[in-house]
Write a protein that holds these residues in place. Structure first.
Motif, PDB file in Angstrom:
ATOM      1  N   LEU A 172       0.823  -1.214   0.000  1.00  0.00           N
ATOM      2  CA  LEU A 172       0.000   0.000   0.000  1.00  0.00           C
ATOM      3  C   LEU A 172       0.853   1.258   0.000  1.00  0.00           C
ATOM      4  O   LEU A 172       0.462   2.292  -0.540  1.00  0.00           O
ATOM      5  N   ASP A 173       2.027   1.171   0.586  1.00  0.00           N
ATOM      6  CA  ASP A 173       2.888   2.348   0.659  1.00  0.00           C
ATOM      7  C   ASP A 173       3.831   2.440  -0.530  1.00  0.00           C
ATOM      8  O   ASP A 173       4.750   3.245  -0.532  1.00  0.00           O
ATOM      9  N   GLU A 174       3.605   1.596  -1.575  1.00  0.00           N
ATOM     10  CA  GLU A 174       4.475   1.611  -2.742  1.00  0.00           C
ATOM     11  C   GLU A 174       3.619   1.717  -3.995  1.00  0.00           C
ATOM     12  O   GLU A 174       3.571   0.832  -4.837  1.00  0.00           O
ATOM     13  N   ALA A 175       2.893   2.823  -4.149  1.00  0.00           N
ATOM     14  CA  ALA A 175       2.012   3.011  -5.292  1.00  0.00           C
ATOM     15  C   ALA A 175       2.801   3.283  -6.563  1.00  0.00           C
ATOM     16  O   ALA A 175       2.335   2.988  -7.661  1.00  0.00           O
ATOM     17  N   ASP A 176       3.985   3.859  -6.456  1.00  0.00           N
ATOM     18  CA  ASP A 176       4.794   4.146  -7.619  1.00  0.00           C
ATOM     19  C   ASP A 176       5.640   2.934  -7.974  1.00  0.00           C
ATOM     20  O   ASP A 176       5.763   1.978  -7.221  1.00  0.00           O
ATOM     21  N   MET A 177       6.222   3.002  -9.192  1.00  0.00           N
ATOM     22  CA  MET A 177       7.085   1.913  -9.635  1.00  0.00           C
ATOM     23  C   MET A 177       8.349   1.894  -8.773  1.00  0.00           C
ATOM     24  O   MET A 177       8.921   2.932  -8.446  1.00  0.00           O
ATOM     25  N   LYS A 178       8.753   0.689  -8.447  1.00  0.00           N
ATOM     26  CA  LYS A 178       9.896   0.543  -7.545  1.00  0.00           C
ATOM     27  C   LYS A 178      10.591  -0.775  -7.860  1.00  0.00           C
ATOM     28  O   LYS A 178       9.968  -1.735  -8.297  1.00  0.00           O
ATOM     29  N   ALA A 179      11.900  -0.794  -7.686  1.00  0.00           N
ATOM     30  CA  ALA A 179      12.661  -2.018  -7.917  1.00  0.00           C
ATOM     31  C   ALA A 179      12.399  -2.998  -6.782  1.00  0.00           C
ATOM     32  O   ALA A 179      12.673  -2.697  -5.612  1.00  0.00           O
ATOM     33  N   VAL A 180      11.862  -4.165  -7.101  1.00  0.00           N
ATOM     34  CA  VAL A 180      11.495  -5.147  -6.092  1.00  0.00           C
ATOM     35  C   VAL A 180      11.972  -6.530  -6.527  1.00  0.00           C
ATOM     36  O   VAL A 180      12.334  -6.767  -7.677  1.00  0.00           O
ATOM     37  N   ASP A 181      11.923  -7.439  -5.565  1.00  0.00           N
ATOM     38  CA  ASP A 181      12.254  -8.833  -5.808  1.00  0.00           C
ATOM     39  C   ASP A 181      10.968  -9.571  -6.199  1.00  0.00           C
ATOM     40  O   ASP A 181      10.035  -9.685  -5.399  1.00  0.00           O
ATOM     41  N   ILE A 182      10.915 -10.042  -7.443  1.00  0.00           N
ATOM     42  CA  ILE A 182       9.717 -10.734  -7.933  1.00  0.00           C
ATOM     43  C   ILE A 182       9.443 -11.986  -7.112  1.00  0.00           C
ATOM     44  O   ILE A 182       8.289 -12.322  -6.793  1.00  0.00           O
ATOM     45  N   HIS A 183      10.492 -12.698  -6.759  1.00  0.00           N
ATOM     46  CA  HIS A 183      10.309 -13.938  -5.991  1.00  0.00           C
ATOM     47  C   HIS A 183       9.636 -13.667  -4.652  1.00  0.00           C
ATOM     48  O   HIS A 183       8.837 -14.482  -4.171  1.00  0.00           O
ATOM     49  N   GLU A 184       9.948 -12.542  -4.061  1.00  0.00           N
ATOM     50  CA  GLU A 184       9.333 -12.203  -2.778  1.00  0.00           C
ATOM     51  C   GLU A 184       7.832 -12.031  -2.922  1.00  0.00           C
ATOM     52  O   GLU A 184       7.051 -12.479  -2.068  1.00  0.00           O
ATOM     53  N   GLY A 185       7.401 -11.387  -4.038  1.00  0.00           N
ATOM     54  CA  GLY A 185       5.971 -11.235  -4.264  1.00  0.00           C
ATOM     55  C   GLY A 185       5.275 -12.562  -4.505  1.00  0.00           C
ATOM     56  O   GLY A 185       4.163 -12.794  -4.016  1.00  0.00           O
ATOM     57  N   ILE A 186       5.919 -13.470  -5.254  1.00  0.00           N
ATOM     58  CA  ILE A 186       5.318 -14.789  -5.507  1.00  0.00           C
ATOM     59  C   ILE A 186       5.206 -15.578  -4.205  1.00  0.00           C
ATOM     60  O   ILE A 186       4.159 -16.194  -3.914  1.00  0.00           O
ATOM     61  N   ASP A 187       6.273 -15.545  -3.410  1.00  0.00           N
ATOM     62  CA  ASP A 187       6.245 -16.288  -2.140  1.00  0.00           C
ATOM     63  C   ASP A 187       5.187 -15.731  -1.200  1.00  0.00           C
ATOM     64  O   ASP A 187       4.517 -16.483  -0.480  1.00  0.00           O
ATOM     65  N   SER A 188       5.033 -14.411  -1.163  1.00  0.00           N
ATOM     66  CA  SER A 188       4.000 -13.808  -0.323  1.00  0.00           C
ATOM     67  C   SER A 188       2.613 -14.276  -0.757  1.00  0.00           C
ATOM     68  O   SER A 188       1.749 -14.588   0.067  1.00  0.00           O
ATOM     69  N   THR A 189       2.411 -14.335  -2.070  1.00  0.00           N
ATOM     70  CA  THR A 189       1.119 -14.795  -2.592  1.00  0.00           C
ATOM     71  C   THR A 189       0.859 -16.247  -2.194  1.00  0.00           C
ATOM     72  O   THR A 189      -0.246 -16.606  -1.765  1.00  0.00           O
ATOM     73  N   LEU A 190       1.871 -17.086  -2.357  1.00  0.00           N
ATOM     74  CA  LEU A 190       1.702 -18.495  -2.002  1.00  0.00           C
ATOM     75  C   LEU A 190       1.432 -18.663  -0.517  1.00  0.00           C
ATOM     76  O   LEU A 190       0.639 -19.541  -0.108  1.00  0.00           O
ATOM     77  N   LEU A 191       2.081 -17.832   0.326  1.00  0.00           N
ATOM     78  CA  LEU A 191       1.863 -17.930   1.766  1.00  0.00           C
ATOM     79  C   LEU A 191       0.425 -17.582   2.121  1.00  0.00           C
ATOM     80  O   LEU A 191      -0.210 -18.242   2.958  1.00  0.00           O
ATOM     81  N   LEU A 192      -0.124 -16.539   1.463  1.00  0.00           N
ATOM     82  CA  LEU A 192      -1.503 -16.154   1.739  1.00  0.00           C
ATOM     83  C   LEU A 192      -2.495 -17.205   1.239  1.00  0.00           C
ATOM     84  O   LEU A 192      -3.614 -17.305   1.757  1.00  0.00           O
ATOM     85  N   LEU A 193      -2.091 -17.986   0.228  1.00  0.00           N
ATOM     86  CA  LEU A 193      -2.974 -19.014  -0.318  1.00  0.00           C
ATOM     87  C   LEU A 193      -2.676 -20.395   0.249  1.00  0.00           C
ATOM     88  O   LEU A 193      -3.139 -21.405  -0.301  1.00  0.00           O
ATOM     89  N   GLN A 194      -1.923 -20.457   1.316  1.00  0.00           N
ATOM     90  CA  GLN A 194      -1.519 -21.744   1.866  1.00  0.00           C
ATOM     91  C   GLN A 194      -2.716 -22.597   2.256  1.00  0.00           C
ATOM     92  O   GLN A 194      -2.713 -23.820   2.083  1.00  0.00           O
ATOM     93  N   ASN A 195      -3.767 -21.951   2.761  1.00  0.00           N
ATOM     94  CA  ASN A 195      -4.934 -22.732   3.182  1.00  0.00           C
ATOM     95  C   ASN A 195      -5.656 -23.344   1.980  1.00  0.00           C
ATOM     96  O   ASN A 195      -6.285 -24.392   2.094  1.00  0.00           O
ATOM     97  N   ARG A 196      -5.557 -22.701   0.791  1.00  0.00           N
ATOM     98  CA  ARG A 196      -6.187 -23.260  -0.407  1.00  0.00           C
ATOM     99  C   ARG A 196      -5.349 -24.363  -1.025  1.00  0.00           C
ATOM    100  O   ARG A 196      -5.848 -25.188  -1.787  1.00  0.00           O
ATOM    101  N   LEU A 197      -4.069 -24.358  -0.733  1.00  0.00           N
ATOM    102  CA  LEU A 197      -3.182 -25.349  -1.341  1.00  0.00           C
ATOM    103  C   LEU A 197      -3.202 -26.673  -0.594  1.00  0.00           C
ATOM    104  O   LEU A 197      -2.834 -27.713  -1.148  1.00  0.00           O
ATOM    105  N   GLY A 198      -3.622 -26.656   0.675  1.00  0.00           N
ATOM    106  CA  GLY A 198      -3.677 -27.894   1.453  1.00  0.00           C
ATOM    107  C   GLY A 198      -4.901 -28.711   1.122  1.00  0.00           C
ATOM    108  O   GLY A 198      -5.797 -28.293   0.387  1.00  0.00           O
TER     109      GLY A 198
END
Length: 562
Positions: free
Chosen positions: A376-402
């Motif tokens: 939410l605090d990064e509305a502008d374009m910013k250099a980020v780690d793509i893997h971190e975003g994918i892992d965060s998504t998978l962590l939030l969906l952990q209950n759907r993956l089980g």
């Protein structure tokens, strides 16, 4: 003897009388024959005159029929084709065939005199030129198509054409104007019949009938015929112009309709994106607020667990010292120690504190993942780690993956656990809208989970049975791979071994409001908005590869730095 003489005289008198009667008859017959001959001669003369008049009438009728046939052919050509080039080519060919001339040409007056053929032997000047556009000719003579003659080279012909006058030259040697003679000899004309055509749009053309081999006396009937043809051509030109204008107007209207349709689609897309953006913004604010509110007490708990652990350790040390130096406590204390099971407390309390620390770490990790996903605090374009975003998504969906148990009609259904295989390459930091890109990952992975659960063919078990048993042996799997392409782009592939899509569904997967899920289960906006995020906001590509029974793979390509 006297009787003989009397008889002879009587005989001579009878003979004379018979001779006179015969002469009268001959004279009368001769007069009758003379009258009959005169009548016959008069009849013959009349018939000769009638036959001559009939022949002239037939010739006239033939000319009229030929003229009408030509005009009908031209009229039919106008009705069957509104292509001006085809009409003009047909007209000059028909005229040449009918008049048996060496060349029939159609020329246009062009106001621009910037270009003309030098092969006609004249020098260009301002005032425009005549352009030869269509011709029918004897193949023994060269073509004049494409020639451009400046008006100064044919000034008299131009004046007649502008004044709507016919040019009629039977023999070019009789011309007195030197410019006209020069033009005639330059193109090889020996005779010319030219009729001007003025269109409603202001254009001026000329139908030119020319003879090259010898002089040609033009008949009035030929001039009349050519005048009628010129009128038909003028009508054809005007109709072709009107048709062209109508086609242009229709094309403009169609383009405007398409533009309006495109605008409506863009408005729908914008509306859908605004709705989804507002939902995601509200969700992001809610997630950020919840994460913030949870973070404070969790930090308090996490920060004090070490102190509690130390205090507990100290107290247990004091208890052990008391047990060492006072092995026989008072009965009341001994009774209380037995009641609280002091030995169990001394063994379990450190474990409980350790579990609390692990739970606090887990809560802190989840809070960090929520903040990382929402960005939410990064509305502008910013250099980020793509893997971190994918892992965060998978962590939030952990209950759907089980492994899950769902209810379907009259029984229960088992959704087996979904295996996630990650094959990460070494990626540089990517300049992007991290929160929006995480939203794309979320939508694709959620769709993969739904497809795997729908196509897992799990066993439907009655409510009266306690055992839940999957009937599918192939484990549902999601593959996530990343790589860097040679064009300085990051490629993220998210695939599954689900049932796949038909070609019709694959082609519409990015259309707004298109969904294959049951009513109430999907809005059809996720993939459409994801496509806009990848393609329009990041200048990348989002493609779908799928076939029935072959699973589905989404390929995301975005530049490392836009």
């Amino acid at each position: 003897m006297f009787e003989d003489i009397t008889e002879r005289r009587q005989a001579e008198s009878a003979l004379q009388q018979a001779k006179e009667e015969l002469e009268n008859r001959v004279e009368k017959r001769t007069a009758q024959l003379t009258y009959a001959i005169e009548q016959l001669q008069s009849e013959i003369a009349y018939r000769v005159e009638a036959e001559a008049a009939l022949r002239q009438s037939q010739e006239r009728l033939q000319e009229i029929a030929t003229r009408e046939a030509l005009l009908n052919r031209l009229a039919n050509q106008i009705r069957s084709s509104l292509d001006l080039n085809i009409i003009l080519q047909t007209a000059v060919q028909e005229i040449r065939d009918l008049l048996q001339i060496d060349r029939c040409i159609f020329v246009w007056y062009r106001p621009d005199s910037s270009a003309f053929s030098s092969e006609v032997g004249v020098v260009g000047d301002r005032g425009g030129f005549w352009e030869f556009v269509q011709e029918a000719r004897n193949l023994a003579f060269p073509s004049l198509i494409g020639y451009k003659v400046p008006v100064t080279a044919v000034s008299l012909l131009t004046e007649r054409a502008f004044d709507k006058q016919i040019t009629r030259v039977d023999n070019a040697r009789d011309l007195t104007d030197p410019l006209e003679r020069r033009f005639f000899f330059s193109v090889g004309y020996t005779a010319l019949l030219a009729l001007p055509i003025h269109t409603q749009s202001g254009e001026i053309g000329v139908v030119s009938c020319a003879h090259v081999s010898c002089y040609r006396p033009w008949r009035d009937s030929e001039v009349e015929l050519l005048q009628a043809v010129a009128d038909q051509i003028a009508i054809a030109i005007d109709q072709a112009a009107l048709y062209k204008q109508s086609r242009t107007a229709a094309a403009v209207a169609q383009a405007q309709a398409q533009q309006l349709e495109q605008t409506v689609r863009e408005l729908k897309h914008a509306q859908a994106q605004l709705v989804q953006s507002e939902k995601m913004s509200s969700l992001g604010q809610l997630v950020a607020g919840v994460a913030h509110e949870i973070n404070n007490p969790v930090n308090f708990i996490y920060g004090n667990i070490s102190h509690v652990n130390q205090y507990t350790s100290d107290l247990l040390s004091v208890v052990r010292l008391y047990e060492k130096y006072y092995p026989h406590p008072a009965p009341e204390i001994e009774s209380e120690l037995e009641a609280i099971d002091i030995d169990f407390v001394k063994e379990d309390l450190p474990k409980t504190l350790s579990s609390l620390k692990i739970g606090a770490d887990r809560i802190r990790q989840i809070v960090l993942t929520l903040r990382n996903f929402s960005r939410l605090d990064e509305a502008d374009m910013k250099a980020v780690d793509i893997h971190e975003g994918i892992d965060s998504t998978l962590l939030l969906l952990q209950n759907r993956l089980g492994s899950q148990v769902g209810v379907k009609e009259k029984g229960q259904i088992v959704y087996p656990a979904i295996q996630v295989i990650k094959q990460y390459a070494k990626l540089p930091l990517v300049v992007c809208y991290a929160g929006q890109l995480n939203q794309v990952f979320m939508n694709i992975i959620l769709n993969a989970i739904d497809a795997l659960q729908e196509g897992s063919s799990c066993a439907l078990v009655g409510r009266e049975k306690s055992a839940l048993r999957p009937s599918q042996t192939k484990q549902p799997t999601i593959w996530i791979t990343t790589e860097v392409s040679n064009s300085n782009q990051v490629i993220i592939r998210i695939g599954d071994n689900g049932p796949g899509m038909t070609e019709e569904v694959r082609q519409r997967v990015f259309d707004p409001f298109f969904t294959t899920k049951p009513v109430g289960s999907g809005t059809g906006l996720g993939m459409s908005i994801g496509y806009q995020i990848v393609v329009e906001k990041h200048g990348g590509q989002l493609t779908c590869i799928s076939a029935p029974g072959q699973g589905t793979e989404f390929v995301i390509q975005i530049p490392i730095q836009k």
